[in-house]
Design a protein around this motif. Sequence first.
Motif, PDB file in Angstrom:
ATOM      1  N   UNK A 267     -17.494  34.277  15.125  1.00  0.00           N
ATOM      2  CA  UNK A 267     -16.909  33.311  16.210  1.00  0.00           C
ATOM      3  C   UNK A 267     -16.153  34.092  17.161  1.00  0.00           C
ATOM      4  N   UNK A 268     -15.225  34.789  16.560  1.00  0.00           N
ATOM      5  CA  UNK A 268     -14.070  35.563  17.511  1.00  0.00           C
ATOM      6  C   UNK A 268     -15.018  36.554  18.354  1.00  0.00           C
ATOM      7  N   UNK A 269     -16.150  37.125  17.783  1.00  0.00           N
ATOM      8  CA  UNK A 269     -16.691  38.146  18.584  1.00  0.00           C
ATOM      9  C   UNK A 269     -17.443  37.607  19.630  1.00  0.00           C
ATOM     10  N   UNK A 270     -18.128  36.547  19.608  1.00  0.00           N
ATOM     11  CA  UNK A 270     -18.835  35.648  20.611  1.00  0.00           C
ATOM     12  C   UNK A 270     -17.945  35.368  21.517  1.00  0.00           C
ATOM     13  N   UNK A 271     -16.831  34.479  20.983  1.00  0.00           N
ATOM     14  CA  UNK A 271     -16.015  34.050  22.221  1.00  0.00           C
ATOM     15  C   UNK A 271     -15.326  35.091  22.941  1.00  0.00           C
ATOM     16  N   UNK A 272     -14.910  36.298  22.320  1.00  0.00           N
ATOM     17  CA  UNK A 272     -14.346  37.209  23.035  1.00  0.00           C
ATOM     18  C   UNK A 272     -15.201  38.242  23.654  1.00  0.00           C
ATOM     19  N   UNK A 273     -16.436  38.342  23.211  1.00  0.00           N
ATOM     20  CA  UNK A 273     -17.479  39.253  23.912  1.00  0.00           C
ATOM     21  C   UNK A 273     -17.128  40.555  23.285  1.00  0.00           C
TER      22      UNK A 273
END
Length: 117
Positions: free
Chosen positions: A33-39
């Motif tokens: 989720x962090x990877x998605x949120x922060x691209x």
Amino acid sequence: MIRIPEPGRFELRLADGAANPYLLQAGILAAGLDGIDNTRDPGKRLDINMYTHGHTVEVAKTLPLNLLDALRVLEGSEVLNKRLGALVPSYLKLKRLEWDSYARHLSAWERDNTLDA
């Protein structure tokens, strides 16, 4: 390490059988989720067998070598501390007690090789 054997399917290859399956999944979801949120950029794709040729990859990150090192990494992880909240300090406390118990144990190898005085 993630293996993608065919389109629409992937395997997470880092999980250890000794891991708590609930905490493992929570950590994976938090990181994802962090990877998605922060691209976040996952890095360059490597099409090699990491078991046999992983040592040749200069940019490959390494995993902690023991529990204490892993606890230090977890403590410093902004992502997991933010996403897992109060669970992290409690988990760190419990696992540090476990590490301390392990570190106080004198193994047979240590008795055989270091107590020669």
